[in-house]
Design a protein around this motif. Structure first.
Motif, PDB file in Angstrom:
ATOM      1  N   ALA A   1       0.843  -1.206   0.000  1.00  0.00           N
ATOM      2  CA  ALA A   1       0.000   0.000   0.000  1.00  0.00           C
ATOM      3  C   ALA A   1       0.874   1.250   0.000  1.00  0.00           C
ATOM      4  O   ALA A   1       0.575   2.238  -0.677  1.00  0.00           O
ATOM      5  CB  ALA A   1      -0.936  -0.012   1.210  1.00  0.00           C
ATOM      6  N   ALA A   2       1.950   1.202   0.754  1.00  0.00           N
ATOM      7  CA  ALA A   2       2.856   2.349   0.804  1.00  0.00           C
ATOM      8  C   ALA A   2       3.535   2.543  -0.557  1.00  0.00           C
ATOM      9  O   ALA A   2       3.680   3.679  -1.038  1.00  0.00           O
ATOM     10  CB  ALA A   2       3.895   2.149   1.906  1.00  0.00           C
TER      11      ALA A   2
ATOM     12  N   GLU B   1       1.981   6.758  -6.762  1.00  0.00           N
ATOM     13  CA  GLU B   1       0.939   7.742  -7.072  1.00  0.00           C
ATOM     14  C   GLU B   1       1.474   9.168  -7.019  1.00  0.00           C
ATOM     15  O   GLU B   1       1.174   9.997  -7.881  1.00  0.00           O
ATOM     16  CB  GLU B   1      -0.220   7.552  -6.073  1.00  0.00           C
ATOM     17  N   ILE B   2       2.292   9.436  -5.991  1.00  0.00           N
ATOM     18  CA  ILE B   2       2.838  10.791  -5.875  1.00  0.00           C
ATOM     19  C   ILE B   2       4.187  10.914  -6.605  1.00  0.00           C
ATOM     20  O   ILE B   2       4.780  11.988  -6.637  1.00  0.00           O
ATOM     21  CB  ILE B   2       2.973  11.239  -4.399  1.00  0.00           C
TER      22      ILE B   2
ATOM     23  N   LEU C   1       2.806  10.784   4.498  1.00  0.00           N
ATOM     24  CA  LEU C   1       1.644  10.402   3.690  1.00  0.00           C
ATOM     25  C   LEU C   1       1.754   8.940   3.265  1.00  0.00           C
ATOM     26  O   LEU C   1       0.784   8.174   3.342  1.00  0.00           O
ATOM     27  CB  LEU C   1       1.614  11.302   2.451  1.00  0.00           C
ATOM     28  N   VAL C   2       2.936   8.559   2.837  1.00  0.00           N
ATOM     29  CA  VAL C   2       3.168   7.187   2.385  1.00  0.00           C
ATOM     30  C   VAL C   2       3.108   6.207   3.572  1.00  0.00           C
ATOM     31  O   VAL C   2       2.551   5.111   3.467  1.00  0.00           O
ATOM     32  CB  VAL C   2       4.518   7.087   1.635  1.00  0.00           C
TER      33      VAL C   2
ATOM     34  N   ASN D   1       5.553  14.080   2.480  1.00  0.00           N
ATOM     35  CA  ASN D   1       5.349  12.920   1.614  1.00  0.00           C
ATOM     36  C   ASN D   1       5.678  11.618   2.334  1.00  0.00           C
ATOM     37  O   ASN D   1       4.966  10.621   2.202  1.00  0.00           O
ATOM     38  CB  ASN D   1       6.213  13.042   0.350  1.00  0.00           C
TER      39      ASN D   1
ATOM     40  N   ALA E   1      -0.481   5.629   4.459  1.00  0.00           N
ATOM     41  CA  ALA E   1      -1.123   4.716   3.506  1.00  0.00           C
ATOM     42  C   ALA E   1      -0.821   3.269   3.882  1.00  0.00           C
ATOM     43  O   ALA E   1      -1.676   2.385   3.754  1.00  0.00           O
ATOM     44  CB  ALA E   1      -0.643   5.019   2.089  1.00  0.00           C
TER      45      ALA E   1
ATOM     46  N   SER F   1       2.288   1.748  -3.441  1.00  0.00           N
ATOM     47  CA  SER F   1       1.285   2.306  -4.367  1.00  0.00           C
ATOM     48  C   SER F   1       1.159   3.813  -4.181  1.00  0.00           C
ATOM     49  O   SER F   1       1.112   4.578  -5.142  1.00  0.00           O
ATOM     50  CB  SER F   1      -0.079   1.648  -4.128  1.00  0.00           C
ATOM     51  N   LYS F   2       1.120   4.217  -2.931  1.00  0.00           N
ATOM     52  CA  LYS F   2       1.016   5.656  -2.655  1.00  0.00           C
ATOM     53  C   LYS F   2       2.267   6.384  -3.154  1.00  0.00           C
ATOM     54  O   LYS F   2       2.177   7.488  -3.726  1.00  0.00           O
ATOM     55  CB  LYS F   2       0.826   5.876  -1.139  1.00  0.00           C
TER      56      LYS F   2
END
Lengths: 132, 132, 132, 132
Positions: A14-15, A21-22, A123-124, A120, A127, A17-18
């Motif tokens: 999941a991390a 994404e960024i 945020l990761v 960031n 996630a 993917s995040k």
């Protein structure tokens, strides 16, 4: 009471993917409730020096059962925990480390992320936590 | 000239009682006059990362024969002992470490406590010192 | 899944009694299932250098879920684990460290004892384990 | 010239499968051609102390571009590289670390495995290498 490898890998995916994404390559580490390393990945192109930081952020979060950045608010010059970074062989007190809890709210490990701005990174990391 | 194990355990028990009274799980360490670890306990549920800090606070207090927090006043940016935390393999200069003296006022060891706010840490350390 | 402080102190007291019985001052350490220090005592007159060894023996026993001395049989020159002592920041592979199990046989921590011959160290460590 | 994260994960998955096949929980680490950690997993139940060893075996293999066990043949008492384990902050010279090469035979990283006998460790490491 311990994060399992399956959970650790779920959080890392999941991390990742995040991070994708960024658009920022990250180092991502998971420790168990004993603060021992469970899993780690360095995304291609991520800063080499951030591998160690990701692992320290994860350990720091479990050492003190709070996001690593919370400690940093107290460790500034004049703060009550000034220079706590010298403990435990070197800890990291800026954001990017977050405890991982089970369904009952007990802390079973922690994630640490490093490779970009601390916003960031955090945020990761979040996630990764949210995936569990 | 050295704190005995009996005295160390007496101090730890008093500190444990104070910690229970204020409801905060603590790490408590005692070093002798040679700054070598004499006794240590981690109360169930105390922060893992505070074990190392409790031991460093105790050592720091004996290294400089003063409460650990006194050093922190001088180690701030611009202060006369700026970043003294880098010495001795890493010292801790916020409150929670206090020298232990015998009846003649000679320093025979030190106590270090970590696990809560520095005010609580220091309160529990003082309870340990007062028991002797 | 974790040794409690009460269990740790029970083990230490039994080990202290055995050390008194054989008349040798010992350093005694207990770690939890995450290999983190839970409790420690140095009996008056015990070797200063054995404090560190007791803690490393306890960690080593939990790191590899076996008595520390078992590793030493394999780490000799020509042995399959030659110089494993360089791992994990320095481990101790002679006797005196023993895992602690719960009633179901799960390892919940370890004890490490140092201060005399390895036979005596191991005898005292076993007394600590047997008390639980 | 560098192992990619995708390759690292492919090698780890193959190593995990082999570990499952022989029924031994392992720690598995991959470093890149700069000897920096790329990926790591600790299978549930694997020895805590083997995490550090797996990472050291991988680094050792890349440091000297040969299987870790080859160094161990030369580091014995009387050997030409006696006690080389003291270098580089501690290296591991028994089997379980193997260089990873690209299609042109250039070394792009290394794998390190620890958690069982050195024969099993090496078998699992080889499975990881063979997957690429």
């Amino acid at each position: 009471m311990y994060v399992t490898l399956q959970q650790a890998q779920q959080a890392i995916e999941a991390a990742q993917s995040k991070a994708a994404e960024i658009g920022v390559p990250m180092n991502i580490a998971i420790v168990d409730s004993g603060a021992n390393l469970m899993a780690f990945v360095r995304i291609d192109g991520a800063w080499l020096g951030s591998a160690d930081i990701a692992m320290r952020k994860a350990r720091t979060s479990r050492y003190f059962d709070m996001p690593s950045g919370e400690l940093g608010k107290l460790s500034q010059p004049g703060g009550s925990l000034y220079n706590i970074e010298h403990s435990n062989g070197g800890i990291i007190t800026f954001p990017g480390g977050i405890p991982i809890k089970d369904a009952q709210g007990e802390i079973i490990g922690a994630i640490g992320v490093s490779g970009s701005t601390v916003e960031n990174d955090n945020l990761v990391a979040q996630a990764g936590v949210d995936a569990l």
